[in-house]
Design an enzyme around this catalytic site. Structure first.
Site, PDB file in Angstrom:
ATOM      1  N   CYS A  79      38.784  37.091  24.675  1.00  0.00           N
ATOM      2  CA  CYS A  79      37.638  37.876  24.201  1.00  0.00           C
ATOM      3  C   CYS A  79      36.612  37.944  25.317  1.00  0.00           C
ATOM      4  O   CYS A  79      36.191  36.896  25.832  1.00  0.00           O
ATOM      5  CB  CYS A  79      37.037  37.204  22.968  1.00  0.00           C
ATOM      6  SG  CYS A  79      35.473  37.898  22.416  1.00  0.00           S
ATOM      7  N   CYS A 194      37.079  44.931  26.261  1.00  0.00           N
ATOM      8  CA  CYS A 194      37.186  44.251  24.965  1.00  0.00           C
ATOM      9  C   CYS A 194      38.657  44.290  24.597  1.00  0.00           C
ATOM     10  O   CYS A 194      39.293  45.350  24.671  1.00  0.00           O
ATOM     11  CB  CYS A 194      36.347  44.958  23.904  1.00  0.00           C
ATOM     12  SG  CYS A 194      36.589  44.320  22.217  1.00  0.00           S
TER      13      CYS A 194
END
Length: 267
Positions: A79, A194
């Site tokens: 992440c 992302c």
């Protein structure tokens, strides 16, 4: 490992949702002999709604619990938001553990661009992080880099993966600021900063005003994990425990369970 021994400890991957599955998919290709533990921090989703100090504290505490419970061989923070915020703190807190982070692929973007116009599509948290700006200063000073903070794209990707549908107009609204025309040049690379975004990249291609190179970091993250891990001796498939998914909420819904099972995870 030496002497033919196999290290059965799992490689732990954590994300707030399903985005890290893009990294898991690539890691399995490179490391089919490894066992994986995929952690969904759904109790804290979305990370973008957290204050930075509180989220950093949560991540450090959560990884401590996970390391104690599962004894992973290494941890992949799958992440961008979590990595740019907490990777240094995690390494300080657990110096004996190997951590692989997920940071915007600004260096390869700067190396590949021909127009000199690069956009970084990320969550607002990643966009505002000094870590991201330092990467630009270090690797992309000869480019013009536009940081685009998408409020909704990660949630759109979650919806798409769970239900198979996404409003293309909504995707277009999120990616439109990435496309810049200047002095006869056009943006030619969009960094997907992302891990959720690759799940909707086909929709992004369809809605883009012109073709660009969508830079997905998943394979590079998986290769970095492979590079730092000790080699497992032996060849060919071996019997091992299944890969599992852990949810911090302890309350995954049926759709999410089926999604994890579709990725070969016991949920």
């Amino acid at each position: 490992m030496s002497g033919g021994a196999r290290d059965e400890r799992p490689l732990l991957m954590l994300d707030s949702g399903i985005g890290g599955l893009t990294v898991l998919r690539e890691a399995r290709v490179l490391m089919p002999e490894r066992r994986f533990l995929y952690v969904v921090d759904d109790a804290a989703f979305p990370y973008g709604n957290w204050e930075e100090a509180a989220l950093r504290e949560r991540l450090v505490a959560l990884f401590g619990e996970l390391i104690a419970a599962h004894d992973p061989v290494a941890c992949v923070v799958a992440c961008n938001t979590a990595s740019t915020l907490a990777l240094d703190a995690l390494r300080r807190a657990y110096p004996e553990m190997l951590f692989v982070g997920t940071v915007p692929a600004i260096k390869p973007a700067a190396e590949r661009t021909r127009s000199g116009l690069v956009s970084v599509l990320a969550t607002p948290g990643t966009v505002k992080r000094q870590y991201t700006r330092d990467l630009i200063e270090q690797w992309a000073t000869k480019c013009e880099v536009r940081l685009v903070g998408s409020v909704n794209l990660a949630a759109l990707a979650e919806t798409y993966m769970r239900h198979g549908l996404v409003a293309e107009e909504a995707v277009h609204a999120e990616i439109a600021p990435c496309f810049v025309e200047k002095d006869g040049r056009r943006t030619d690379i969009v960094v997907l900063a992302c891990t959720h975004y690759p799940f909707v990249v086909n929709r992004m291609r369809k809605m883009a005003p012109w073709p660009v190179d969508w830079l997905d970091p998943a394979e590079a993250i998986a290769r970095r994990a492979l590079a730092i891990l000790p080699r497992i001796d032996g060849e060919g498939p071996v019997a091992r425990d299944p890969d599992i998914a852990v949810f911090t909420s302890n309350r995954p819904d049926a759709v999410t369970r089926r999604l994890m099972q579709g990725f070969g995870l016991v949920a």
